[in-house]
Design a protein around this motif. Sequence first.
Motif, PDB file in Angstrom:
ATOM      1  N   SER A   1     -11.319   8.028  -8.697  1.00  0.00           N
ATOM      2  CA  SER A   1     -10.761   7.074  -7.738  1.00  0.00           C
ATOM      3  C   SER A   1     -11.556   5.776  -7.717  1.00  0.00           C
ATOM      4  O   SER A   1     -10.986   4.682  -7.740  1.00  0.00           O
TER       5      SER A   1
ATOM      6  N   ARG B   1      -3.921   2.988  -2.678  1.00  0.00           N
ATOM      7  CA  ARG B   1      -2.917   3.955  -3.138  1.00  0.00           C
ATOM      8  C   ARG B   1      -3.177   4.348  -4.591  1.00  0.00           C
ATOM      9  O   ARG B   1      -3.073   5.524  -4.958  1.00  0.00           O
ATOM     10  N   ARG B   2      -3.552   3.368  -5.392  1.00  0.00           N
ATOM     11  CA  ARG B   2      -3.760   3.628  -6.818  1.00  0.00           C
ATOM     12  C   ARG B   2      -4.957   4.557  -7.045  1.00  0.00           C
ATOM     13  O   ARG B   2      -4.916   5.449  -7.897  1.00  0.00           O
TER      14      ARG B   2
ATOM     15  N   MET C   1       3.357  -5.237   0.115  1.00  0.00           N
ATOM     16  CA  MET C   1       2.100  -4.477   0.169  1.00  0.00           C
ATOM     17  C   MET C   1       0.953  -5.359  -0.328  1.00  0.00           C
ATOM     18  O   MET C   1       1.072  -5.998  -1.368  1.00  0.00           O
TER      19      MET C   1
ATOM     20  N   GLU D   1      -4.056  -2.601  -0.187  1.00  0.00           N
ATOM     21  CA  GLU D   1      -3.239  -1.395   0.001  1.00  0.00           C
ATOM     22  C   GLU D   1      -2.846  -0.797  -1.346  1.00  0.00           C
ATOM     23  O   GLU D   1      -2.859   0.430  -1.534  1.00  0.00           O
ATOM     24  N   GLU D   2      -2.507  -1.652  -2.301  1.00  0.00           N
ATOM     25  CA  GLU D   2      -2.153  -1.160  -3.633  1.00  0.00           C
ATOM     26  C   GLU D   2      -3.343  -0.457  -4.286  1.00  0.00           C
ATOM     27  O   GLU D   2      -3.192   0.589  -4.920  1.00  0.00           O
TER      28      GLU D   2
ATOM     29  N   ARG E   1      -6.237   6.864  -5.033  1.00  0.00           N
ATOM     30  CA  ARG E   1      -5.902   8.235  -4.645  1.00  0.00           C
ATOM     31  C   ARG E   1      -4.963   8.876  -5.665  1.00  0.00           C
ATOM     32  O   ARG E   1      -5.116  10.057  -6.007  1.00  0.00           O
ATOM     33  N   ARG E   2      -4.006   8.095  -6.168  1.00  0.00           N
ATOM     34  CA  ARG E   2      -3.054   8.644  -7.140  1.00  0.00           C
ATOM     35  C   ARG E   2      -3.745   9.009  -8.451  1.00  0.00           C
ATOM     36  O   ARG E   2      -3.450  10.050  -9.059  1.00  0.00           O
TER      37      ARG E   2
ATOM     38  N   THR F   1      -7.765   2.016   3.095  1.00  0.00           N
ATOM     39  CA  THR F   1      -7.479   0.582   3.020  1.00  0.00           C
ATOM     40  C   THR F   1      -8.450  -0.200   3.891  1.00  0.00           C
ATOM     41  O   THR F   1      -8.940  -1.274   3.494  1.00  0.00           O
TER      42      THR F   1
ATOM     43  N   ASP G   1      -7.775   9.004   5.168  1.00  0.00           N
ATOM     44  CA  ASP G   1      -6.355   8.859   4.832  1.00  0.00           C
ATOM     45  C   ASP G   1      -6.103   7.468   4.259  1.00  0.00           C
ATOM     46  O   ASP G   1      -7.028   6.661   4.117  1.00  0.00           O
ATOM     47  N   HIS G   2      -4.830   7.172   3.952  1.00  0.00           N
ATOM     48  CA  HIS G   2      -4.518   5.900   3.293  1.00  0.00           C
ATOM     49  C   HIS G   2      -4.917   4.707   4.149  1.00  0.00           C
ATOM     50  O   HIS G   2      -5.512   3.739   3.654  1.00  0.00           O
TER      51      HIS G   2
END
Length: 445
Positions: A131, A9-10, A1, A5-6, A12-13, A180, A175-176
């Motif tokens: 975020s 994702r981070r 990844m 991308e990381e 959003r998490r 990205t 979206d993801h």
Amino acid sequence: MSVLEELARRGRRAAGQADAGTRSLAALHVLDTLGCVVAGSSHPLAAQLARFTTDTGDRREPGELYTPALAGRHTLRTTVWAESVLAHADEYDALHPAAAVVPAAVVVPAALAVADREGRPGRAVVDAVISGYEVVVEAGLRFGGPRLYGTAWWPTAVFGALGSAAATASLLDLDHGETTAALGLAAAGLGGLLSADELGAGHYLLTGRAAADGTEAAHLARIGARASGTLLDGPAAAALGTPAAPSSPGAEPHLNDCAFKAYPCARPLHAALDALETLAVQELPVATARRVEIRLPEALLRFVTADRAPAGPTEAAASAVFAVAAWLHGAAADVGFFRGALPPGVPEVTLGHAPELDAHLPDRWGARVIVDLADGRRVEKEALGGGGGAARPLPDEAVTDKFRRIVGADEGDDLWEQWITQCLSLDTVPDIGDLRHTLCRLLRR
């Protein structure tokens, strides 16, 4: 990844897992940043921005916004740009010391302006702020934070667009893959050199450019624009002279480790002012000092001076002489002091290196102060600060009082108190546009 991308994702998490305390803290960051924008609106730089922009006046073009930064209505890009520049103009905005970035200035203006334009509620803004902070701070941490100063890169300018892109992507419900792509588009223009002499407008315009570019990147990603997803892998490592470090643990959102500023001056000087305050509390006659020496970690000496005649208020905010003078005159928290002339009688102020403080970076930005008193004694004090690098963490009430002071609101003013309460309860605000418009009306009273 890939790193991008990381980060996507981070971010959003972090928003999805934030607890009530983190969400309340995000609202406090919004309040503090808006106060900094209002303070910046009377900075000399604001007049220059106003001459550059075009107010549409009574012509209500679709999507144009009111802003506390400028008179009239402006495009989304101009609104984000101006609010971001002025949020940082007085060096009063919150920062993450370990990452050496000021996420407030690049994330909050983007989140508020996009939410206003899109008709989003306060809860969506809280998600976006968490975020955006997560992404820009994580990028700063992974590429060295304060160490980038030594190679003439300003971390906020380098990574700021990633934070505003992430915040905007959150508000646009990307979206993801789209998020990205937004970060990739933002990363394609990363850069920002740290001045070796005069800061001038150039330094502060970098925050606005980053915030506006990131917002634009997310909008472009929404309509299908794409960019390389590996820009923060090989290309960034080559440009910055260091590869990305492993992802940080992520036990809690990075927003929780950001520090509010007690003083409107360069962050390395805050610990020095706290050290002076501690000496004064010990009933030492610091006010009659003949000479004050401030010793800092080597990396932090890169962006402060001992200039007694700075070129303007932006340089004054970086001057240890002005910071000490402000403290001696009881005006350490007054943005106006740094915009005027140095008063007479200010003692000699010098800067030096404290090697023993280097090891505390990036988590703690310490200072050692050595004071030669008028009676011949020499006293010294070291200030390291607590976790997260805050030299003296501000309680919530102090941040709220800072906002009142900046905007000129009396604590007994019901309209202001209602607005502050609403802002601090951001999760319950149905339309962020109403909150922003009410602020503009209160400021025009």
